[in-house]
Scaffold this motif. Structure first.
Motif, PDB file in Angstrom:
ATOM      1  N   ILE A 172      -7.597  11.811  -9.537  1.00 34.87           N
ATOM      2  CA  ILE A 172      -7.833  10.364  -9.479  1.00 34.87           C
ATOM      3  C   ILE A 172      -6.592   9.551  -9.828  1.00 34.87           C
ATOM      4  O   ILE A 172      -6.547   8.352  -9.543  1.00 34.87           O
ATOM      5  CB  ILE A 172      -9.016   9.949 -10.384  1.00 34.87           C
ATOM      6  N   HIS A 173      -5.578  10.187 -10.424  1.00 37.92           N
ATOM      7  CA  HIS A 173      -4.367   9.445 -10.779  1.00 37.92           C
ATOM      8  C   HIS A 173      -3.169   9.852  -9.925  1.00 37.92           C
ATOM      9  O   HIS A 173      -2.046   9.457 -10.216  1.00 37.92           O
ATOM     10  CB  HIS A 173      -4.040   9.640 -12.256  1.00 37.92           C
ATOM     11  N   THR A 174      -3.402  10.633  -8.882  1.00 32.52           N
ATOM     12  CA  THR A 174      -2.313  11.001  -7.986  1.00 32.52           C
ATOM     13  C   THR A 174      -2.212   9.969  -6.853  1.00 32.52           C
ATOM     14  O   THR A 174      -3.069   9.092  -6.711  1.00 32.52           O
ATOM     15  CB  THR A 174      -2.543  12.399  -7.392  1.00 32.52           C
ATOM     16  N   ALA A 175      -1.168  10.077  -6.057  1.00 34.43           N
ATOM     17  CA  ALA A 175      -0.946   9.119  -4.967  1.00 34.43           C
ATOM     18  C   ALA A 175      -2.081   9.186  -3.943  1.00 34.43           C
ATOM     19  O   ALA A 175      -2.775  10.202  -3.841  1.00 34.43           O
ATOM     20  CB  ALA A 175       0.395   9.421  -4.309  1.00 34.43           C
ATOM     21  N   PRO A 176      -2.282   8.118  -3.169  1.00 29.50           N
ATOM     22  CA  PRO A 176      -3.342   8.133  -2.152  1.00 29.50           C
ATOM     23  C   PRO A 176      -3.130   9.253  -1.144  1.00 29.50           C
ATOM     24  O   PRO A 176      -2.000   9.594  -0.799  1.00 29.50           O
ATOM     25  CB  PRO A 176      -3.204   6.762  -1.482  1.00 29.50           C
ATOM     26  N   VAL A 177      -4.252   9.813  -0.668  1.00 27.46           N
ATOM     27  CA  VAL A 177      -4.175  10.874   0.345  1.00 27.46           C
ATOM     28  C   VAL A 177      -4.626  10.356   1.709  1.00 27.46           C
ATOM     29  O   VAL A 177      -4.643  11.096   2.680  1.00 27.46           O
ATOM     30  CB  VAL A 177      -5.034  12.097  -0.055  1.00 27.46           C
ATOM     31  N   HIS A 178      -4.996   9.080   1.749  1.00 28.04           N
ATOM     32  CA  HIS A 178      -5.454   8.511   3.022  1.00 28.04           C
ATOM     33  C   HIS A 178      -4.834   7.129   3.212  1.00 28.04           C
ATOM     34  O   HIS A 178      -4.228   6.566   2.305  1.00 28.04           O
ATOM     35  CB  HIS A 178      -6.980   8.408   3.045  1.00 28.04           C
ATOM     36  N   ARG A 179      -4.986   6.624   4.406  1.00 25.47           N
ATOM     37  CA  ARG A 179      -4.606   5.251   4.717  1.00 25.47           C
ATOM     38  C   ARG A 179      -5.788   4.581   5.387  1.00 25.47           C
ATOM     39  O   ARG A 179      -6.814   5.222   5.667  1.00 25.47           O
ATOM     40  CB  ARG A 179      -3.376   5.214   5.623  1.00 25.47           C
ATOM     41  N   LEU A 180      -5.660   3.316   5.634  1.00 24.39           N
ATOM     42  CA  LEU A 180      -6.671   2.560   6.375  1.00 24.39           C
ATOM     43  C   LEU A 180      -5.996   1.919   7.585  1.00 24.39           C
ATOM     44  O   LEU A 180      -4.758   1.850   7.641  1.00 24.39           O
ATOM     45  CB  LEU A 180      -7.295   1.501   5.466  1.00 24.39           C
ATOM     46  N   PRO A 181      -6.750   1.453   8.566  1.00 23.72           N
ATOM     47  CA  PRO A 181      -6.116   0.922   9.782  1.00 23.72           C
ATOM     48  C   PRO A 181      -5.079  -0.165   9.522  1.00 23.72           C
ATOM     49  O   PRO A 181      -4.076  -0.254  10.228  1.00 23.72           O
ATOM     50  CB  PRO A 181      -7.312   0.385  10.583  1.00 23.72           C
ATOM     51  N   THR A 182      -5.308  -0.994   8.494  1.00 25.49           N
ATOM     52  CA  THR A 182      -4.367  -2.101   8.233  1.00 25.49           C
ATOM     53  C   THR A 182      -3.597  -1.924   6.920  1.00 25.49           C
ATOM     54  O   THR A 182      -2.834  -2.818   6.539  1.00 25.49           O
ATOM     55  CB  THR A 182      -5.113  -3.448   8.194  1.00 25.49           C
ATOM     56  N   LEU A 183      -3.794  -0.790   6.237  1.00 29.33           N
ATOM     57  CA  LEU A 183      -3.139  -0.564   4.942  1.00 29.33           C
ATOM     58  C   LEU A 183      -2.663   0.877   4.845  1.00 29.33           C
ATOM     59  O   LEU A 183      -3.452   1.811   5.066  1.00 29.33           O
ATOM     60  CB  LEU A 183      -4.118  -0.845   3.790  1.00 29.33           C
TER      61      LEU A 183
ATOM     62  N   SER B 295      -0.627   3.997   2.462  1.00 28.13           N
ATOM     63  CA  SER B 295      -0.803   4.447   1.077  1.00 28.13           C
ATOM     64  C   SER B 295       0.007   3.605   0.094  1.00 28.13           C
ATOM     65  O   SER B 295      -0.446   3.333  -1.021  1.00 28.13           O
ATOM     66  CB  SER B 295      -0.414   5.921   0.957  1.00 28.13           C
ATOM     67  N   SER B 296       1.192   3.148   0.498  1.00 23.49           N
ATOM     68  CA  SER B 296       2.005   2.323  -0.406  1.00 23.49           C
ATOM     69  C   SER B 296       1.343   0.962  -0.626  1.00 23.49           C
ATOM     70  O   SER B 296       1.419   0.391  -1.721  1.00 23.49           O
ATOM     71  CB  SER B 296       3.422   2.141   0.145  1.00 23.49           C
ATOM     72  N   ASP B 297       0.652   0.445   0.399  1.00 27.14           N
ATOM     73  CA  ASP B 297      -0.097  -0.805   0.236  1.00 27.14           C
ATOM     74  C   ASP B 297      -1.209  -0.645  -0.789  1.00 27.14           C
ATOM     75  O   ASP B 297      -1.441  -1.528  -1.626  1.00 27.14           O
ATOM     76  CB  ASP B 297      -0.716  -1.253   1.570  1.00 27.14           C
ATOM     77  N   LEU B 298      -1.901   0.494  -0.742  1.00 22.46           N
ATOM     78  CA  LEU B 298      -2.993   0.734  -1.682  1.00 22.46           C
ATOM     79  C   LEU B 298      -2.470   0.803  -3.113  1.00 22.46           C
ATOM     80  O   LEU B 298      -3.085   0.254  -4.037  1.00 22.46           O
ATOM     81  CB  LEU B 298      -3.730   2.030  -1.314  1.00 22.46           C
ATOM     82  N   LEU B 299      -1.332   1.468  -3.299  1.00 20.77           N
ATOM     83  CA  LEU B 299      -0.737   1.541  -4.638  1.00 20.77           C
ATOM     84  C   LEU B 299      -0.316   0.154  -5.128  1.00 20.77           C
ATOM     85  O   LEU B 299      -0.523  -0.198  -6.299  1.00 20.77           O
ATOM     86  CB  LEU B 299       0.466   2.472  -4.626  1.00 20.77           C
ATOM     87  N   THR B 300       0.270  -0.630  -4.246  1.00 24.63           N
ATOM     88  CA  THR B 300       0.687  -1.991  -4.617  1.00 24.63           C
ATOM     89  C   THR B 300      -0.511  -2.837  -5.026  1.00 24.63           C
ATOM     90  O   THR B 300      -0.471  -3.574  -6.022  1.00 24.63           O
ATOM     91  CB  THR B 300       1.424  -2.658  -3.445  1.00 24.63           C
ATOM     92  N   LEU B 301      -1.600  -2.714  -4.282  1.00 23.15           N
ATOM     93  CA  LEU B 301      -2.797  -3.483  -4.586  1.00 23.15           C
ATOM     94  C   LEU B 301      -3.454  -3.013  -5.888  1.00 23.15           C
ATOM     95  O   LEU B 301      -4.022  -3.823  -6.632  1.00 23.15           O
ATOM     96  CB  LEU B 301      -3.786  -3.394  -3.424  1.00 23.15           C
ATOM     97  N   GLN B 302      -3.368  -1.723  -6.161  1.00 22.99           N
ATOM     98  CA  GLN B 302      -3.901  -1.228  -7.438  1.00 22.99           C
ATOM     99  C   GLN B 302      -3.127  -1.825  -8.608  1.00 22.99           C
ATOM    100  O   GLN B 302      -3.716  -2.281  -9.596  1.00 22.99           O
ATOM    101  CB  GLN B 302      -3.826   0.301  -7.480  1.00 22.99           C
ATOM    102  N   LYS B 303      -1.802  -1.826  -8.514  1.00 28.36           N
ATOM    103  CA  LYS B 303      -0.985  -2.422  -9.574  1.00 28.36           C
ATOM    104  C   LYS B 303      -1.286  -3.907  -9.723  1.00 28.36           C
ATOM    105  O   LYS B 303      -1.368  -4.430 -10.841  1.00 28.36           O
ATOM    106  CB  LYS B 303       0.500  -2.211  -9.265  1.00 28.36           C
ATOM    107  N   GLU B 304      -1.447  -4.575  -8.591  1.00 27.58           N
ATOM    108  CA  GLU B 304      -1.766  -5.995  -8.633  1.00 27.58           C
ATOM    109  C   GLU B 304      -3.101  -6.231  -9.337  1.00 27.58           C
ATOM    110  O   GLU B 304      -3.248  -7.175 -10.130  1.00 27.58           O
ATOM    111  CB  GLU B 304      -1.826  -6.557  -7.211  1.00 27.58           C
ATOM    112  N   ALA B 305      -4.086  -5.349  -9.071  1.00 28.46           N
ATOM    113  CA  ALA B 305      -5.398  -5.485  -9.710  1.00 28.46           C
ATOM    114  C   ALA B 305      -5.280  -5.373 -11.221  1.00 28.46           C
ATOM    115  O   ALA B 305      -5.832  -6.203 -11.967  1.00 28.46           O
ATOM    116  CB  ALA B 305      -6.349  -4.411  -9.171  1.00 28.46           C
ATOM    117  N   TYR B 306      -4.543  -4.366 -11.699  1.00 25.60           N
ATOM    118  CA  TYR B 306      -4.386  -4.201 -13.147  1.00 25.60           C
ATOM    119  C   TYR B 306      -3.627  -5.378 -13.767  1.00 25.60           C
ATOM    120  O   TYR B 306      -3.998  -5.865 -14.841  1.00 25.60           O
ATOM    121  CB  TYR B 306      -3.666  -2.887 -13.450  1.00 25.60           C
TER     122      TYR B 306
END
Length: 466
Positions: free
Chosen positions: A403-414, A416-427
């Motif tokens: 659960i604390h490793t890098a993303p293993v998937h992407r989404l059509p508009t995001l 893995s680096s986008d997901l990490l950026t958004l997680q940091k933004e959330a915190y």
């Protein structure tokens, strides 16, 4: 005739990072150990992380232990670590090896297809493992052991499915003496002497990211209030427990039972703190239920929110509304409970806008603690199948599914680096506010919590800025 059995929890450092000490002993292994112990077998439990064992030290244990069977519990990100251990066993002893747990249930054929694995336990393991041990002792027919994958003349075979245990009261209490209590420490407990307890199995929910039902199904089965409170009294009497952490998938599924457990605790004048760190569903609580939790001694409850966008909640089969979530948090606070909110980033069909909705919603409902995890699409879940079908899973190395490793998937508009950026933004957006920082200071109600939350806070801040 008794068999020597070793039960092992492999290293979870890839799941949670290196924890010193880890949070909890494995309740699953403790239940297995109790059943085997009650039947007269010689059982030992090893937690690789808790005892900080290297592979060489595990090798010494295997060589000196003269075990007949070594059982290992497996999650998806610990699978490769489990295989390392089975290879050590097979190369250095005559012991049989058996895997159980979530990953063994969702991918049984892939697991047993390894030369170092002799058996897979499918479903609840207590009775299956006991019957397997008896069968190996008597050289009986493995086809008569329900819930088993096994090998015969190079072929992989399976017996019929094991029926769910109808009456959970028939199980002995999990064997605490097989684990060193002082190897564990849940970081947000008020007291050092905190113990996990499971009072039920199964959750009626059908969330696409959850694979718990692969073992326990969606059928809710509960221990009787008397049996539950008997265990609590036992932990207080034998281990001086000051705090109980309820580890059910959804403790509040049966409203009447919540009241009965509360009444039994009060009738016996039990004075112990309760926490619900594994989370409960917001659609199974109301003001009356949450007040009952408070009255039985609860100080903290966690809710699985997942998303702050109704379309996403509908898509992941959460079957709750944003209004219901807000009401649950309001009622919990009214009852005087600390609240945790579990949020997910990167769910199927998410966009930057829906994730922003989740961040805004987390700020609006004001949990005392918010956790923002990037989805890990575990095999066996509908989320995994959806993302796999859409070719959005980018990494099939299960070592990377913690659960604390890098993303293993992407989404059509995001990506893995986008997901990490958004997680940091959330915190950052949730915690870096004066009111929240003050609330975190006011939560430090004991020296024990102060000491252990410092490490957690460091981890959160590192996630914000790394």
């Amino acid at each position: 005739m008794a068999m020597k059995v070793l039960l092992v929890s492999p290293s979870q450092s890839q799941v949670y990072g290196i924890m010193k000490p880890p949070d909890y002993p494995s309740l699953g292994l403790a239940y297995l150990g109790a059943v085997l112990d009650e039947a007269g077998h010689n059982v030992k439990i090893i937690d690789i992380d808790a005892e900080q064992l290297s592979n060489n030290e595990f090798l010494v244990e295997v060589k000196n232990g003269d075990y007949g069977l070594v059982g290992i519990t497996v999650t998806t990100p610990t699978f490769s670590k489990a295989l390392e251990l089975t290879e050590i066993v097979k190369n250095n002893s005559d012991a049989y090896t058996v895997l159980g747990g979530i990953h063994a249930n969702t991918m049984p054929e892939e697991c047993i297809n390894n030369q170092s694995v002799d058996f897979i336990v499918k479903g609840e393991g207590e009775i299956t493992l006991l019957e397997l041990v008896r069968c190996l002792e008597t050289h009986g027919s493995l086809e008569h052991v329900d819930g088993l994958y096994y090998k015969e003349n190079g072929k992989i075979l399976r017996s019929k499915n094991r029926a769910l245990i109808g009456n959970l009261d028939t199980l002995p209490f999990p064997s605490r003496r097989l684990s060193n209590r002082y190897h564990y420490s849940f970081p947000d407990a008020l007291y050092e002497l905190a113990f996990p307890v499971m009072t039920s199995r199964g959750c009626p929910g059908n969330c696409i990211h959850c694979n718990s039902r692969s073992i326990f199904s969606r059928r809710f089965r509960a221990r009787s209030p008397k049996n539950v409170v008997d265990e609590i009294e036992y932990l207080i009497r034998e281990y001086k427990a000051k705090e109980i952490h309820i580890w059910d998938d959804n403790f509040t599924t049966q409203k009447k039972r919540v009241f009965e457990i509360r009444d039994e605790i009060k009738r016996r004048n039990i004075d112990v703190k309760f926490s619900f760190p594994n989370g409960v569903r917001v659609d199974y609580v109301d003001e009356e239920v949450l007040q009952a939790l408070k009255d039985m001694g609860a100080y903290s409850v966690a809710f699985g929110v997942e998303s702050g966008n109704q379309r996403i909640l509908n898509h992941i089969n959460k079957n709750i509304t944003l209004e219901r979530i807000e009401k649950a948090f309001y009622s919990a606070k009214k009852a005087g409970l600390e609240t945790w909110g579990f949020f997910m980033i990167g769910l199927p069909s998410e966009t930057r806008a829906t994730i922003n909705d989740t961040i805004n919603f987390s700020i609006r409902i004001k949990p005392d603690i918010a956790k923002f995890h990037i989805l890990k699409p575990f095999p066996g879940t509908d989320a995994y199948r959806q993302l796999q079908n859409d070719r959005l899973i980018m990494d099939n190395n299960f070592d990377h599914y913690g659960i604390h490793t890098a993303p293993v998937h992407r989404l059509p508009t995001l990506d893995s680096s986008d997901l990490l950026t958004l997680q940091k933004e959330a915190y950052r957006r949730f915690y870096l506010r004066p009111s929240v920082l003050l609330r975190q200071i006011l939560r430090l109600k004991s020296m024990y919590r102060l000491k252990h939350n410092a490490t957690t806070a460091f981890g959160v801040f590192r996630k914000m800025f790394s």
